[in-house]
Design an enzyme around this catalytic site. Structure first.
Site: not given
Length: 232
Positions: A59-61
């Site tokens: 997942l993106d930051r």
């Protein structure tokens, strides 16, 4: 993040897999610049096994929500196969600053990773006729709206980097807090990214019902969601 904090974020646990509610703002693994990351805290999730769990996907930051981990080689291998074959049902929530063109729809727009002048990278939509983009498809539907915002449910059929963010910007419905995929000249956002991995369905065991997990929306999204009709 201590042991109690990361263990409190567990949504599901069995002998092969864990599903964690990832906090927004924390990268899942170590980047070139160092700093804190989620993987460094996996030691607290061994629960008696000789090694900590490992990431089955990313997942993106700045994206929160459901993140699947394999507890051992068997679990990680099974999860990897499910994601590779597109058999994992992923549901996201997003709050956008403009509505999409229709209340329900499918965004079918190939994506390509390019380098930027600043030495970084970004994803762009390319025409199908160009032939060098990766097939990328996202289904969406509007769940509510209010105060100039729109609450969307999204189900990506493919798992490209930044797929939902780029697709929504492409149809003129950028996510609230989007820092990268904006029209040229747009002001920098002051709000965090309003994108949440709401649910995962993992058909991991052939003779059992799929594993179903759901993550509550993070605190920074609640005001916007409630303005759009969310009752939680």
């Amino acid at each position: 993040m201590d042991a109690a904090e990361i263990q409190a974020r567990l949504l599901y646990r069995d002998g092969l897999v864990l599903v964690l509610d990832k906090p927004a703002g924390l990268p899942v693994h170590k980047g070139p610049g160092g700093g804190d990351n989620l993987e460094r805290h996996f030691e607290h999730l061994r629960f008696g096994l000789p090694k900590p769990p490992a990431l089955a996907h990313r997942l993106d930051r700045d994206t929160s929500g459901c993140l699947a981990l394999g507890r051992q080689h068997k679990g990680l291998s099974r999860l990897g196969k499910l994601f590779q074959e597109g058999r994992v049902e992923k549901t996201y929530w997003a709050v956008t600053t403009s509505p999409p063109p229709t209340a329900t729809g499918t965004i079918d727009a190939p994506l390509k990773k390019i380098s930027t002048r600043a030495g970084g990278w970004r994803m762009i939509v390319v025409g199908a006729e160009d032939g060098d983009g990766q097939k990328s498809i996202t289904d969406y539907r509007v769940l509510g709206s209010g105060n100039g915002l729109t609450w969307l449910e999204l189900k990506p059929r493919t798992g490209r980097t930044h797929q939902i963010r780029v697709h929504l910007a492409h149809i003129g419905a950028p996510i609230l807090g989007e820092p990268q995929y904006l029209e040229p000249g747009s002001p920098r956002p002051t709000a965090p990214l309003h994108l949440h991995a709401r649910a995962l369905v993992l058909p991991l065991y052939p003779k059992k019902e799929p594993i179903r997990t759901e993550a509550p929306p993070p605190a920074h999204m609640l005001a916007a969601l409630r303005a759009c009709g969310y009752a939680g």
